[in-house]
Design an enzyme around this catalytic site. Structure first.
Site, PDB file in Angstrom:
ATOM      1  N   HIS A   1      -6.299  -6.087  -1.977  1.00 31.03           N
ATOM      2  CA  HIS A   1      -5.214  -5.221  -1.533  1.00 31.03           C
ATOM      3  C   HIS A   1      -4.162  -5.979  -0.721  1.00 31.03           C
ATOM      4  O   HIS A   1      -2.976  -5.728  -0.862  1.00 31.03           O
ATOM      5  CB  HIS A   1      -5.815  -4.091  -0.687  1.00 31.03           C
TER       6      HIS A   1
ATOM      7  N   SER B   1       0.839  -1.201   0.000  1.00 27.38           N
ATOM      8  CA  SER B   1       0.000   0.000   0.000  1.00 27.38           C
ATOM      9  C   SER B   1       0.879   1.258   0.000  1.00 27.38           C
ATOM     10  O   SER B   1       1.646   1.455  -0.936  1.00 27.38           O
ATOM     11  CB  SER B   1      -0.954  -0.039   1.198  1.00 27.38           C
TER      12      SER B   1
ATOM     13  N   ASP C   1      -8.347  -5.169  -6.263  1.00 25.38           N
ATOM     14  CA  ASP C   1      -8.172  -4.017  -5.380  1.00 25.38           C
ATOM     15  C   ASP C   1      -8.539  -2.726  -6.104  1.00 25.38           C
ATOM     16  O   ASP C   1      -8.167  -2.519  -7.261  1.00 25.38           O
ATOM     17  CB  ASP C   1      -6.710  -3.959  -4.916  1.00 25.38           C
TER      18      ASP C   1
END
Length: 452
Positions: free
Chosen positions: A429, A165, A377
């Site tokens: 994610h 991320s 994601d």
């Protein structure tokens, strides 16, 4: 017998009576075939970063050392340890642990670092948690130097940095500090999972991702092409056309504030539909920043800074037990563990909108790089990751093709010399959490520099 001899060898090399060693954990009854330490690494003066280090289950003294960083900014890497790729995971009851058979420490020594200060159990003496990308990179670099001072037997092991991320910023900036620094760290490469590598490519691609995944119909799509595009070129990122801005606002709310799971499109939203929770408002810093869309927090449905649709209650419950904190050597004065820190998030200053120049510098140093994306994601979508990699202007050496795990197509990849772009089919994610077998195989292939 062989494992006893190996433990004896590792104990002799590392010092068996290290005060940071974790000898037992509440809720764990299984005997472990690896060793672990939890404590603090010193960064800049007064900055104490909490780490949890686990040795490889195979050959600790020769297997690579891998640093894992979760993102946010402001979220804890213990989520990686206890819910993604770590060897121990928390059961749904929040009180017991179980062995993760797809743990990354099957093939590597893994260091989990809670960074920056204020995140998780990390803290600073002055409790000033305002920071920025460069300061975080420098503090992480200093913490690594302290780590190798504590564990000198690992200094010559191959070393890798992996971030998820906002770790898409943490990992390459730290890697450049290591590559340019005087400390002797045997850096071989870095990897980024579902990372924020370019705000432009992330935003620009998201509109295409949404339309081609059936999230909005032809009327909105046709209007987007009318008001946001000119001569076949579309600008969804920072368009000054008022009608385009109205349309992008609609896209934004469909994707991020309609009740979809923004981290995994095809997974349900834990706790039911969530809109405009506190974490969602913090994440606006990652999404269509140019437009400054107005939102209203729904306090009735707010779940603090936990990512929307993600249930992390069991981690919070286990990590905040007094006996767990004692086992992990956390001082009583240190704050309650939270998955994501509001203080850090609100006081974080972002310096980079793209990692392009940093990647190019690292690739010139002959370091290997992996950019991987779970392809469902929407926070950091795979298409934006692919466009970012293509924009680095490296010569393609392996054309786009599938890779296999457990006799099934696991995703797709392409290579540009030392740089690989890879997707994980059906994952969101947090790839190691939702596709653990595929993630472990990908990890092994990256470390060994072997075909995917």
């Amino acid at each position: 017998m062989w494992w006893c001899l190996l433990l004896l060898s590792v104990s002799s090399a590392l010092g068996y009576f290290s005060p940071d060693e974790v000898l037992s954990l509440p809720g764990l009854s299984t005997k472990l075939n690896f060793r672990q330490w939890s404590g603090y690494l010193q960064a800049s003066p007064g900055v104490h970063l909490h780490y949890w280090f686990v040795t490889s289950q195979q050959n600790p003294l020769s297997d690579p050392v891998v640093l894992w960083l979760n993102g946010g900014p402001g979220c804890s890497s213990l989520d990686g340890f206890l819910a993604e790729n770590g060897p121990l995971h928390v059961n749904d009851d929040g009180s017991t642990l179980y062995i993760n058979k797809y743990s990354w420490n099957k093939v590597a020594n893994v260091l989990y670092l809670e960074s920056p200060a204020g995140v998780g159990f990390s803290y600073s003496d002055d409790q000033n948690y305002a920071t920025n990308d460069d300061e975080v990179a420098e503090n992480n670099y200093l913490a690594l130097q302290d780590f190798f001072s504590k564990f000198p037997s690992f200094k010559t092991n191959d070393f890798y940095v992996i971030g998820e991320s906002y770790g898409g910023v943490y990992a390459p900036t730290l890697s450049l500090n290591i590559a340019n620094g005087a400390a002797k760290i045997n850096l071989k490469g870095f990897a980024v999972g579902n990372g924020l590598s370019s705000t432009y490519f992330n935003d620009q691609s998201l509109v295409y991702f949404g339309y081609y995944h059936g999230l909005f119909g032809d009327t909105l799509w046709d209007n987007l092409n009318t008001y946001c595009c000119l001569d076949g070129s579309c600008n969804f990122f920072n368009n000054n056309n008022y009608q385009c801005q109205v349309l992008i606002s609609k896209v934004f709310h469909i994707i991020y504030d309609s009740g979809l799971n923004m981290y995994a499109l095809y997974r349900d939203c834990a706790g039911g539909i969530q809109r405009s929770n506190t974490r969602f408002l913090r994440d606006l810093k990652n999404i269509f920043q140019f437009y400054n869309f107005e939102t209203v927090e729904n306090t009735a449905k707010s779940t603090g800074l936990n990512p929307p649709c993600i249930n992390e209650t069991v981690l919070w419950t286990w990590l905040n037990r007094a006996d767990v904190r004692t086992a992990l050597h956390i001082p009583e004065s240190v704050q309650t563990w939270e998955l994501c820190s509001q203080v850090v998030s609100e006081n974080y200053h972002r310096l980079y909108s793209s990692m392009r120049r940093i990647y190019q510098k690292l690739l010139k140093k002959n370091l290997r790089a992996l950019v991987y994306n779970g392809d469902t994601d929407m926070a950091c979508n795979f298409l934006g990751g692919n466009w970012f990699v293509q924009n680095l202007n490296q010569k393609k050496t392996v054309d786009y093709q599938s890779w296999i795990c457990n006799d099934q197509i696991a995703g797709y990849y392409e290579q540009y010399g030392n740089l690989t772009f890879l997707t994980v089919k059906g994952a969101g994610h947090m790839v190691p959490q939702w596709a653990p077998a595929q993630a472990l195989q990908m990890f092994e292939s990256f470390l060994s520099n072997s075909p995917y």
